[in-house]
Design a protein around this motif. Structure first.
Motif, mmCIF file in Angstrom:
data_model
loop_
_atom_site.group_PDB
_atom_site.id
_atom_site.type_symbol
_atom_site.label_atom_id
_atom_site.label_comp_id
_atom_site.label_asym_id
_atom_site.label_seq_id
_atom_site.Cartn_x
_atom_site.Cartn_y
_atom_site.Cartn_z
ATOM 1 N N TYR A 1 0.906 -1.177 0.062
ATOM 2 C CA TYR A 1 0.025 0.045 -0.138
ATOM 3 C C TYR A 1 0.868 1.332 0.005
ATOM 4 O O TYR A 1 0.422 2.227 -0.334
ATOM 5 C CB TYR A 1 -0.945 0.045 1.152
ATOM 6 C CG TYR A 1 -2.035 -1.164 1.139
ATOM 7 C CD1 TYR A 1 -3.093 -0.953 0.293
ATOM 8 C CD2 TYR A 1 -1.681 -2.365 1.528
ATOM 9 C CE1 TYR A 1 -4.007 -2.075 -0.065
ATOM 10 C CE2 TYR A 1 -2.543 -3.212 1.195
ATOM 11 C CZ TYR A 1 -3.902 -2.998 0.766
ATOM 12 O OH TYR A 1 -4.745 -4.261 0.496
ATOM 13 N N VAL B 1 -8.245 2.156 -5.660
ATOM 14 C CA VAL B 1 -8.328 3.311 -4.916
ATOM 15 C C VAL B 1 -8.013 4.763 -5.722
ATOM 16 O O VAL B 1 -8.290 5.940 -5.112
ATOM 17 C CB VAL B 1 -7.293 3.364 -3.592
ATOM 18 C CG1 VAL B 1 -7.521 2.096 -2.728
ATOM 19 C CG2 VAL B 1 -5.596 2.960 -4.072
ATOM 20 N N VAL C 1 -11.177 7.145 -5.724
ATOM 21 C CA VAL C 1 -11.214 7.543 -4.317
ATOM 22 C C VAL C 1 -10.129 8.788 -4.123
ATOM 23 O O VAL C 1 -10.667 9.715 -3.602
ATOM 24 C CB VAL C 1 -11.046 6.614 -3.254
ATOM 25 C CG1 VAL C 1 -11.258 6.983 -1.692
ATOM 26 C CG2 VAL C 1 -12.175 5.660 -3.505
ATOM 27 N N LEU D 1 -12.706 3.750 9.195
ATOM 28 C CA LEU D 1 -12.999 3.238 7.665
ATOM 29 C C LEU D 1 -11.666 2.316 7.269
ATOM 30 O O LEU D 1 -11.747 2.002 5.971
ATOM 31 C CB LEU D 1 -12.932 4.336 6.690
ATOM 32 C CG LEU D 1 -14.076 5.183 6.925
ATOM 33 C CD1 LEU D 1 -14.060 6.367 5.855
ATOM 34 C CD2 LEU D 1 -15.666 4.269 6.784
ATOM 35 N N LYS E 1 -9.190 2.598 3.612
ATOM 36 C CA LYS E 1 -9.910 3.249 2.678
ATOM 37 C C LYS E 1 -9.880 4.790 3.053
ATOM 38 O O LYS E 1 -10.149 5.673 2.314
ATOM 39 C CB LYS E 1 -11.366 3.005 2.292
ATOM 40 C CG LYS E 1 -12.089 3.766 1.302
ATOM 41 C CD LYS E 1 -13.511 3.209 0.997
ATOM 42 C CE LYS E 1 -14.175 3.910 0.003
ATOM 43 N NZ LYS E 1 -15.550 3.440 -0.408
ATOM 44 N N TYR F 1 -7.058 7.011 2.235
ATOM 45 C CA TYR F 1 -7.218 7.317 0.882
ATOM 46 C C TYR F 1 -8.080 8.425 0.592
ATOM 47 O O TYR F 1 -8.277 9.493 -0.036
ATOM 48 C CB TYR F 1 -7.399 6.346 -0.247
ATOM 49 C CG TYR F 1 -6.357 5.392 -0.122
ATOM 50 C CD1 TYR F 1 -4.951 5.578 -1.055
ATOM 51 C CD2 TYR F 1 -6.402 3.998 0.326
ATOM 52 C CE1 TYR F 1 -4.243 4.680 -1.161
ATOM 53 C CE2 TYR F 1 -5.576 3.180 0.248
ATOM 54 C CZ TYR F 1 -4.372 3.386 -0.507
ATOM 55 O OH TYR F 1 -3.341 2.374 -0.508
ATOM 56 N N LEU F 2 -9.494 8.519 1.592
ATOM 57 C CA LEU F 2 -10.384 9.388 1.487
ATOM 58 C C LEU F 2 -10.061 10.844 2.233
ATOM 59 O O LEU F 2 -10.656 11.717 1.759
ATOM 60 C CB LEU F 2 -11.610 8.666 2.241
ATOM 61 C CG LEU F 2 -12.801 9.409 2.137
ATOM 62 C CD1 LEU F 2 -13.521 9.183 0.739
ATOM 63 C CD2 LEU F 2 -13.936 8.439 2.833
#
Length: 452
Positions: free
Chosen positions: A274, A361, A364, A414, A417, A420-421
């Motif tokens: 990641y 991702v 996003v 979350l 995610k 990244y959000l």
């Protein structure tokens, strides 16, 4: 008055913007190829490409910090020099330029020494693991040798753009980028140097660009020149330069901080895979940010010169055009990320697992980029108008005040995610705030003559 100065004050804004901005966009886009081409080649090194790409990605916070210091001086001094040109004060412009050369040299020496000494513990702090540290150290050890070239090439090139020589400024970047593209495969693959070869190609290329920039600014073609008498730092001009340059500096320096936060959080919640995805996402985000930054940098001298000359209607027209164009660019980037995520990610990796994660991702991560053009245009206009305090606040808002806290808070609810959000939440909130503040302050700023 030179032809370039006359055009800044008399040519139709639409024509003038594209005369200056198109070469500036090309220069910025080509400049980003230094890092992106490195990543493309490194990511496709047989067997170790994905790990090597992750390792080199860990050096980006340091590379970004180095670039931030060039912006500290260049983006701060160049608009001031343009304002002085608009007021007909060439001597003051030369004092600003001479002070900039001294500051850039001093910063280069300090940065080189500090990062060479502490590079390994810093890289571990930034999210390196036992698998990726060797690649990061190999790349950075060579890259740091060229810090002075980076400072002069990036920082002084803005002084070429601000006087209307946009094509010359573009050529300074083209020379280095083309040389880098040619040397990368030779050093990385033909000579078997791997990531060390990528770093060596980069510093040779930056050296070529730096020589081009310095030679031009010493020549009679430049509206103001590097003169030995002006190289002794002028304390007053240094303060003015850094006061205005603090906003662009923080914009870039905090980008480094954000990469660090993302990498450490991704290492915590996901691991090397990641962290590698973030290298790819940041690279693709650059492909959107770069034309926007190039366009605003090319347009900024028009704002500064005409504000200094008291031609407020030309300033208004320029800002309106800049806002429309930047929003169109960022909206196009947002559409591409949503429609073609796999195609875009494949540019940087052929590793199936890294490709799948990154493509999933990307929409996003770039979910708020469509409105980013509004923030960049308004913030750039504030800098062009000499509004250091407002620019500083806006630079801090998006990244330090909003993005970093959300990068820690959202994953608690979350998971991966949420990391990244945090990017789109920050982009949208900061852009709306910046545009609103600009709408409230613009007329009041224009009502006060430059220098008062």
């Amino acid at each position: 008055m030179t032809k370039q100065e006359e055009q800044l004050g008399t040519e139709r804004p639409v024509k003038l913007i594209f005369m200056l901005a198109v070469p500036s966009v090309a220069a910025q886009f080509i400049n980003v190829l230094y890092n992106i081409v490195d990543r493309m080649y490194i990511g496709h090194i047989p067997e170790v490409g994905a790990t090597a790409l992750t390792g080199v990605g860990l050096t980006f916070p340091i590379i970004t910090i180095i670039s931030a210091f060039s912006a500290f001086v260049g983006a701060g001094g160049a608009p001031l020099a343009a304002i002085e040109l608009g007021r007909g004060k060439h001597d003051a412009a030369e004092r600003i330029l001479g002070t900039a050369v001294s500051l850039l040299t001093a910063f280069a020496v300090v940065l080189t020494v500090v990062f060479l000494i502490f590079k390994e513990p810093v890289l571990y702090l930034f999210g390196a693991s036992s698998k990726t540290i060797s690649y990061a150290v190999d790349y950075l050890s060579i890259y740091l040798i060229g810090t002075l070239f980076v400072q002069l090439a990036l920082g002084l090139n803005m002084f070429i753009t601000c006087q209307g020589h946009a094509k010359t400024a573009m050529l300074s970047v083209v020379i280095g980028a083309v040389l880098n593209i040619v040397l990368d495969p030779v050093f990385i693959f033909a000579l078997g140097m791997g990531v060390k070869g990528a770093a060596l190609a980069t510093i040779i290329s930056q050296a070529a660009s730096a020589v081009w920039v310095v030679v031009f600014l010493c020549s009679s073609r430049s509206a103001f020149r590097i003169r030995r008498a002006c190289l002794r730092p002028d304390v007053h001009q240094a303060k003015r330069t850094m006061a205005l340059g603090i906003s662009p500096f923080i914009m870039q320096a905090t980008e480094s901080l954000i990469i660090i936060v993302f990498n450490t959080q991704l290492q915590k919640y996901g691991g090397d895979l990641y962290v590698g995805s973030m290298t790819i996402l940041q690279s693709l985000m650059q492909l959107v940010f770069v034309p926007v930054m190039g366009f605003t940098q090319g347009t900024q001298p028009i704002i500064s010169f005409n504000y200094g000359a008291g031609k407020t209607e030309r300033v208004r027209q320029t800002v309106r055009i800049m806002l429309v164009v930047t929003l169109c660019i960022t909206t196009a980037g947002w559409l591409a990320a949503n429609l073609f995520p796999h195609i875009l990610v494949r540019i940087f990796t052929s590793d199936a697992e890294l490709l799948t994660v990154s493509a999933a991702v990307l929409p996003v991560f770039m979910g708020g980029v469509w409105i980013f053009g509004g923030q960049t245009a308004c913030q750039s206009a504030f800098v062009g108008l000499g509004q250091a305090k407002i620019s500083l606040f806006l630079a801090l808002l998006r990244k330090v005040i909003i993005l970093i806290p959300f990068a820690y808070i959202l994953p608690c609810f979350l998971g991966l995610k949420g990391i990244y959000l945090a990017e789109p939440v920050s982009d949208i909130t900061a852009a709306l705030t910046t545009v609103t503040l600009f709408a409230l302050r613009f007329k009041k700023i224009l009502a006060v003559p430059a220098g008062e």
